[in-house]
Design an enzyme around this catalytic site. Structure first.
Site, short mmCIF file in Angstrom:
data_model
loop_
_atom_site.label_atom_id
_atom_site.label_comp_id
_atom_site.label_asym_id
_atom_site.label_seq_id
_atom_site.Cartn_x
_atom_site.Cartn_y
_atom_site.Cartn_z
CG HIS A 1 -6.47 2.69 5.01
ND1 HIS A 1 -5.68 2.77 6.13
CD2 HIS A 1 -5.62 2.38 4.00
CE1 HIS A 1 -4.43 2.52 5.83
NE2 HIS A 1 -4.35 2.29 4.53
CG LEU B 1 -7.53 -0.93 7.61
CD1 LEU B 1 -8.94 -1.48 7.45
CD2 LEU B 1 -6.92 -0.62 6.25
CE LYS C 1 0.13 8.38 3.06
NZ LYS C 1 1.57 8.14 3.15
P1 AMP Z 1 -1.68 1.54 2.16
O1 AMP Z 1 -2.43 0.64 3.10
O2 AMP Z 1 -0.73 2.47 2.85
O3 AMP Z 1 -1.09 0.80 0.99
O4 AMP Z 1 -2.78 2.49 1.54
C1 AMP Z 1 -3.93 1.99 0.90
C2 AMP Z 1 -4.63 3.14 0.20
O5 AMP Z 1 -4.97 4.14 1.15
C3 AMP Z 1 -3.71 3.81 -0.84
O6 AMP Z 1 -4.49 4.13 -1.98
C4 AMP Z 1 -3.26 5.05 -0.12
O7 AMP Z 1 -2.93 6.12 -0.99
C5 AMP Z 1 -4.50 5.39 0.70
N1 AMP Z 1 -4.14 6.26 1.83
C6 AMP Z 1 -3.09 6.12 2.67
N2 AMP Z 1 -3.03 7.14 3.54
C7 AMP Z 1 -4.08 7.96 3.23
C8 AMP Z 1 -4.56 9.20 3.77
N3 AMP Z 1 -3.96 9.81 4.79
N4 AMP Z 1 -5.66 9.76 3.20
C9 AMP Z 1 -6.28 9.14 2.15
N5 AMP Z 1 -5.88 7.98 1.61
C10 AMP Z 1 -4.80 7.40 2.13
#
Ligand code: AMP
Length: 295
Positions: free
Chosen positions: A37, A33, A152
């Site tokens: 997140h 995280l 993103k």
């Molecule tokens: P992930 O753990 O990469 O699958 O991401 C989980 C959630 O966090 C997904 O909805 C992503 O789009 C969101 N997320 C990832 N990076 C960012 C960021 N830099 N800013 C905002 N949300 C993000």
């Protein structure tokens, strides 16, 4: 914060919360995280009585040769961050909880659906089917009122909006802004793969996207021809040593490339810095002429 490892238990617990008339916000993640997140968690806490987060590295969304095995996993650190952020439930299932033996259904995307053909889908066959499948399962378990995603992963938000619409899943999808490092690089769990040199050069991704947005939104500031803008963008990305998989300007709903300027567009790119694949995007809005703001 209660940590739950069993799918049944997670479902039962959240059902009990719903029976107590508590609204549930749900934030699915793959862990490792970062502040992006945590911003989703805060958005959920503002609107819902209960916030549940899942950490699950979903094997179905990784292709052969992708980084499933080496995807960063820091459960203790993540759990501490989520506890401090005020999360109520953390769902942390083993793979067998989500894909038990004998599990024979997978959500299939219509190959003709525009939003499922271009951008990342072209280079990651099966990826969005893996995403749709796991998200549908997680929605069924959580029964959330609202689910929070980051812009993103723009194409992912389009897939999920369509999933919820087509399968009639009663959840509201909330899409939150991208959190960035000081130099503009979008925060990502994969940024930790970058060495110092790659990290430095990766800042160009957001600079290039912002440059394209500026040119289109302010015609007096530069070039307006989309093909030339794309060519220039590719050149600038390559000059920093990035290996560009795609750089596209598309319609934000269909994700089809735009030929002529539209009132809203999405500039999106996927680039490799060394072996690390990075994605980012910006929304471009052309102010409609002749419209005045009402006070
Ligand atoms: P992930 O753990 O990469 O699958 O991401 C989980 C959630 O966090 C997904 O909805 C992503 O789009 C969101 N997320 C990832 N990076 C960012 C960021 N830099 N800013 C905002 N949300 C993000």
């Amino acid at each position: 914060m209660k940590i739950i490892r069993s799918a049944k238990q997670f479902q039962k617990t959240l059902e009990a919360e719903r029976l107590r008339k508590r609204t549930i916000g749900f934030v699915p993640t793959m862990g490792a995280l970062h502040a992006g997140h945590l911003a989703l968690v805060q958005a959920s806490r503002k609107k819902n009585k209960i916030t549940a987060v899942s950490i699950f590295v979903n094997p179905a969304q990784f292709g052969p040769g992708e980084d499933f095995k080496k995807y960063p996993r820091f459960f203790n650190r993540d759990a501490k961050l989520l506890r401090e952020a005020g999360v109520d439930y953390l769902f942390y299932p083993a793979v067998e909880e989500i894909y038990p033996e004998g599990c024979s259904f997978l959500i299939k995307l219509d190959a003709a659906a525009d939003f499922a053909r271009g951008l990342c889908a072209r280079f990651r066959p099966g990826h969005f089917e893996g995403v749709a499948t796991v998200i549908a399962k997680l929605f069924n378990l959580s029964g959330a009122c609202r689910a929070y995603f980051g812009v993103k992963d723009y194409q992912q938000t389009v897939v999920i909006r369509n999933l919820v619409k087509d399968l009639l899943i009663p959840v509201q999808i909330v899409v939150c802004p991208t959190l960035r490092e000081k130099d503009g690089l979008a925060m990502s769990s994969r940024n930790q793969y970058l060495n110092a040199e790659e990290r430095k050069h990766s800042a160009v991704i957001y600079q290039v996207l912002s440059g394209v947005k500026l040119c289109i939104e302010n015609p007096s500031s530069g070039e307006m021809n989309l093909e030339l803008l794309k060519k220039q963008a590719l050149k600038n990305l390559k000059r920093e040593g990035l290996n560009v998989q795609y750089f596209e300007i598309v319609n934000p709903e269909t994700l089809l490339p735009v030929q002529v300027l539209e009132s809203q567009m999405l500039a999106a790119t996927a680039c490799f810095a060394g072996k690390t694949r990075l994605i980012d995007n910006v929304i471009i809005r052309i102010p409609q002429r002749g419209k005045t703001r009402r006070g």
